[in-house]
Design a protein around this motif. Sequence first.
Motif, PDB file in Angstrom:
ATOM      1  N   ILE A  48      69.811  45.909  62.539  1.00 16.70           N
ATOM      2  CA  ILE A  48      70.308  47.299  62.412  1.00 16.70           C
ATOM      3  C   ILE A  48      70.108  48.078  61.113  1.00 16.70           C
ATOM      4  O   ILE A  48      70.555  47.385  59.994  1.00 16.70           O
ATOM      5  CB  ILE A  48      72.145  46.957  62.819  1.00 16.70           C
ATOM      6  CG1 ILE A  48      71.871  46.156  64.039  1.00 16.70           C
ATOM      7  CG2 ILE A  48      72.518  48.141  62.893  1.00 16.70           C
ATOM      8  CD1 ILE A  48      73.520  45.836  64.436  1.00 16.70           C
ATOM      9  N   MET A  49      69.374  48.891  61.058  1.00 20.92           N
ATOM     10  CA  MET A  49      68.884  49.355  59.763  1.00 20.92           C
ATOM     11  C   MET A  49      69.963  50.646  59.504  1.00 20.92           C
ATOM     12  O   MET A  49      70.057  50.887  58.288  1.00 20.92           O
ATOM     13  CB  MET A  49      67.644  49.917  60.027  1.00 20.92           C
ATOM     14  CG  MET A  49      66.459  49.060  60.302  1.00 20.92           C
ATOM     15  SD  MET A  49      66.144  48.164  59.164  1.00 20.92           S
ATOM     16  CE  MET A  49      65.744  48.903  57.550  1.00 20.92           C
ATOM     17  N   ASN A  50      70.574  51.023  60.443  1.00 19.68           N
ATOM     18  CA  ASN A  50      71.512  52.073  60.353  1.00 19.68           C
ATOM     19  C   ASN A  50      72.640  52.295  61.305  1.00 19.68           C
ATOM     20  O   ASN A  50      72.056  52.214  62.528  1.00 19.68           O
ATOM     21  CB  ASN A  50      70.945  53.511  60.038  1.00 19.68           C
ATOM     22  CG  ASN A  50      71.789  54.794  59.432  1.00 19.68           C
ATOM     23  OD1 ASN A  50      72.734  54.970  59.863  1.00 19.68           O
ATOM     24  ND2 ASN A  50      71.217  55.386  58.358  1.00 19.68           N
ATOM     25  N   ILE A  51      73.888  52.481  61.095  1.00 15.57           N
ATOM     26  CA  ILE A  51      74.782  52.712  62.091  1.00 15.57           C
ATOM     27  C   ILE A  51      75.807  53.559  61.680  1.00 15.57           C
ATOM     28  O   ILE A  51      76.090  53.200  60.410  1.00 15.57           O
ATOM     29  CB  ILE A  51      75.345  51.204  62.529  1.00 15.57           C
ATOM     30  CG1 ILE A  51      76.523  51.655  63.937  1.00 15.57           C
ATOM     31  CG2 ILE A  51      76.023  50.392  61.388  1.00 15.57           C
ATOM     32  CD1 ILE A  51      77.256  50.327  64.349  1.00 15.57           C
ATOM     33  N   ALA A  52      76.134  54.693  62.179  1.00 20.42           N
ATOM     34  CA  ALA A  52      76.988  55.776  61.608  1.00 20.42           C
ATOM     35  C   ALA A  52      77.708  56.296  62.719  1.00 20.42           C
ATOM     36  O   ALA A  52      77.285  56.385  63.968  1.00 20.42           O
ATOM     37  CB  ALA A  52      76.325  56.818  61.063  1.00 20.42           C
ATOM     38  N   VAL A  53      79.099  56.406  62.568  1.00 19.77           N
ATOM     39  CA  VAL A  53      79.920  57.293  63.555  1.00 19.77           C
ATOM     40  C   VAL A  53      80.453  58.409  62.882  1.00 19.77           C
ATOM     41  O   VAL A  53      80.849  58.523  61.705  1.00 19.77           O
ATOM     42  CB  VAL A  53      81.078  56.470  63.910  1.00 19.77           C
ATOM     43  CG1 VAL A  53      82.046  57.154  64.703  1.00 19.77           C
ATOM     44  CG2 VAL A  53      80.457  54.959  64.515  1.00 19.77           C
ATOM     45  N   LEU A  58      77.859  64.543  69.776  1.00 22.68           N
ATOM     46  CA  LEU A  58      77.378  63.526  69.332  1.00 22.68           C
ATOM     47  C   LEU A  58      78.397  62.667  68.472  1.00 22.68           C
ATOM     48  O   LEU A  58      78.860  63.054  67.588  1.00 22.68           O
ATOM     49  CB  LEU A  58      76.028  63.738  68.158  1.00 22.68           C
ATOM     50  CG  LEU A  58      75.446  62.710  67.644  1.00 22.68           C
ATOM     51  CD1 LEU A  58      74.815  61.726  68.645  1.00 22.68           C
ATOM     52  CD2 LEU A  58      74.286  63.166  66.622  1.00 22.68           C
ATOM     53  N   ILE A  59      78.727  61.304  69.036  1.00 25.72           N
ATOM     54  CA  ILE A  59      79.652  60.398  68.535  1.00 25.72           C
ATOM     55  C   ILE A  59      78.956  59.619  67.298  1.00 25.72           C
ATOM     56  O   ILE A  59      79.488  59.336  66.460  1.00 25.72           O
ATOM     57  CB  ILE A  59      80.294  59.550  69.504  1.00 25.72           C
ATOM     58  CG1 ILE A  59      80.926  60.521  70.482  1.00 25.72           C
ATOM     59  CG2 ILE A  59      81.133  58.710  68.934  1.00 25.72           C
ATOM     60  CD1 ILE A  59      81.547  60.006  71.383  1.00 25.72           C
ATOM     61  N   GLY A  60      77.715  59.008  67.667  1.00 29.95           N
ATOM     62  CA  GLY A  60      77.381  57.828  66.552  1.00 29.95           C
ATOM     63  C   GLY A  60      75.773  57.737  66.976  1.00 29.95           C
ATOM     64  O   GLY A  60      75.215  58.170  67.928  1.00 29.95           O
ATOM     65  N   VAL A  61      75.399  57.009  65.976  1.00 32.21           N
ATOM     66  CA  VAL A  61      73.790  56.740  66.201  1.00 32.21           C
ATOM     67  C   VAL A  61      73.608  55.318  65.580  1.00 32.21           C
ATOM     68  O   VAL A  61      74.356  54.881  64.590  1.00 32.21           O
ATOM     69  CB  VAL A  61      72.804  57.797  65.196  1.00 32.21           C
ATOM     70  CG1 VAL A  61      73.292  57.677  63.711  1.00 32.21           C
ATOM     71  CG2 VAL A  61      71.325  57.261  65.495  1.00 32.21           C
ATOM     72  N   ILE A  62      72.647  54.594  66.157  1.00 23.56           N
ATOM     73  CA  ILE A  62      72.216  53.199  65.658  1.00 23.56           C
ATOM     74  C   ILE A  62      70.697  53.127  65.608  1.00 23.56           C
ATOM     75  O   ILE A  62      70.052  53.525  66.528  1.00 23.56           O
ATOM     76  CB  ILE A  62      73.048  52.171  66.287  1.00 23.56           C
ATOM     77  CG1 ILE A  62      72.744  50.699  65.865  1.00 23.56           C
ATOM     78  CG2 ILE A  62      72.504  52.091  67.936  1.00 23.56           C
ATOM     79  CD1 ILE A  62      73.787  49.651  66.416  1.00 23.56           C
ATOM     80  N   VAL A  63      70.433  52.612  64.579  1.00 23.23           N
ATOM     81  CA  VAL A  63      68.860  52.351  64.390  1.00 23.23           C
ATOM     82  C   VAL A  63      68.314  50.792  64.219  1.00 23.23           C
ATOM     83  O   VAL A  63      68.934  50.312  63.704  1.00 23.23           O
ATOM     84  CB  VAL A  63      68.383  52.945  63.212  1.00 23.23           C
ATOM     85  CG1 VAL A  63      66.919  52.875  63.080  1.00 23.23           C
ATOM     86  CG2 VAL A  63      68.730  54.536  63.235  1.00 23.23           C
ATOM     87  N   LEU A  64      67.549  50.375  65.287  1.00 27.45           N
ATOM     88  CA  LEU A  64      67.257  48.904  65.386  1.00 27.45           C
ATOM     89  C   LEU A  64      65.681  48.927  65.321  1.00 27.45           C
ATOM     90  O   LEU A  64      64.886  49.601  65.577  1.00 27.45           O
ATOM     91  CB  LEU A  64      67.337  48.771  66.759  1.00 27.45           C
ATOM     92  CG  LEU A  64      68.890  48.650  67.325  1.00 27.45           C
ATOM     93  CD1 LEU A  64      69.026  48.266  68.658  1.00 27.45           C
ATOM     94  CD2 LEU A  64      69.748  48.079  66.631  1.00 27.45           C
TER      95      LEU A  64
END
Length: 149
Positions: free
Chosen positions: A59-64, A43-49
């Motif tokens: 974009i509520m959350n973006i993490a790498v 798992l590299i990253g996540v993004i919440v829309l």
Amino acid sequence: MLKQVKEINDEIKELLLLADPSIEMINQYISESSIYTIEENDLIGVIVLKAVNESTLEIMNIAVSEAYQGKGYGKLMLKEAEKIAKHSGYDKLIIATANSSLNQLALYQKCGFRIQEIEKDFFINEYKEVIMENGIRAMDKIILSKLVC
């Protein structure tokens, strides 16, 4: 590149907490949002829309993952979010971060986002704990926006 997921597991939750240290805040928006991950073996990253209204997607959350930071994955996820917004009929994409999030502010502006608004004292009023980044206290929420082309 991004894969939509229906449920968040512990690994995704840990990534979300990199960008937002409050599980209570995450729980407030996660149920009304679409969650996407990027993976290559790990798992590299996540993004919440999340839809704000008919024309705006936030974009509520973006993490790498820390092991993959600085390798272009954040920029890639932002570009993919723009494609999702356009394909879904949104005109504008917004993202917010703290005044203390210097690397994030630089990344978002490099990707074409412009400062739209500053919400004074947001992190003081909405978070129980003091948040420090780069030796700076997170106090104000900076909202950036980008028209979807």
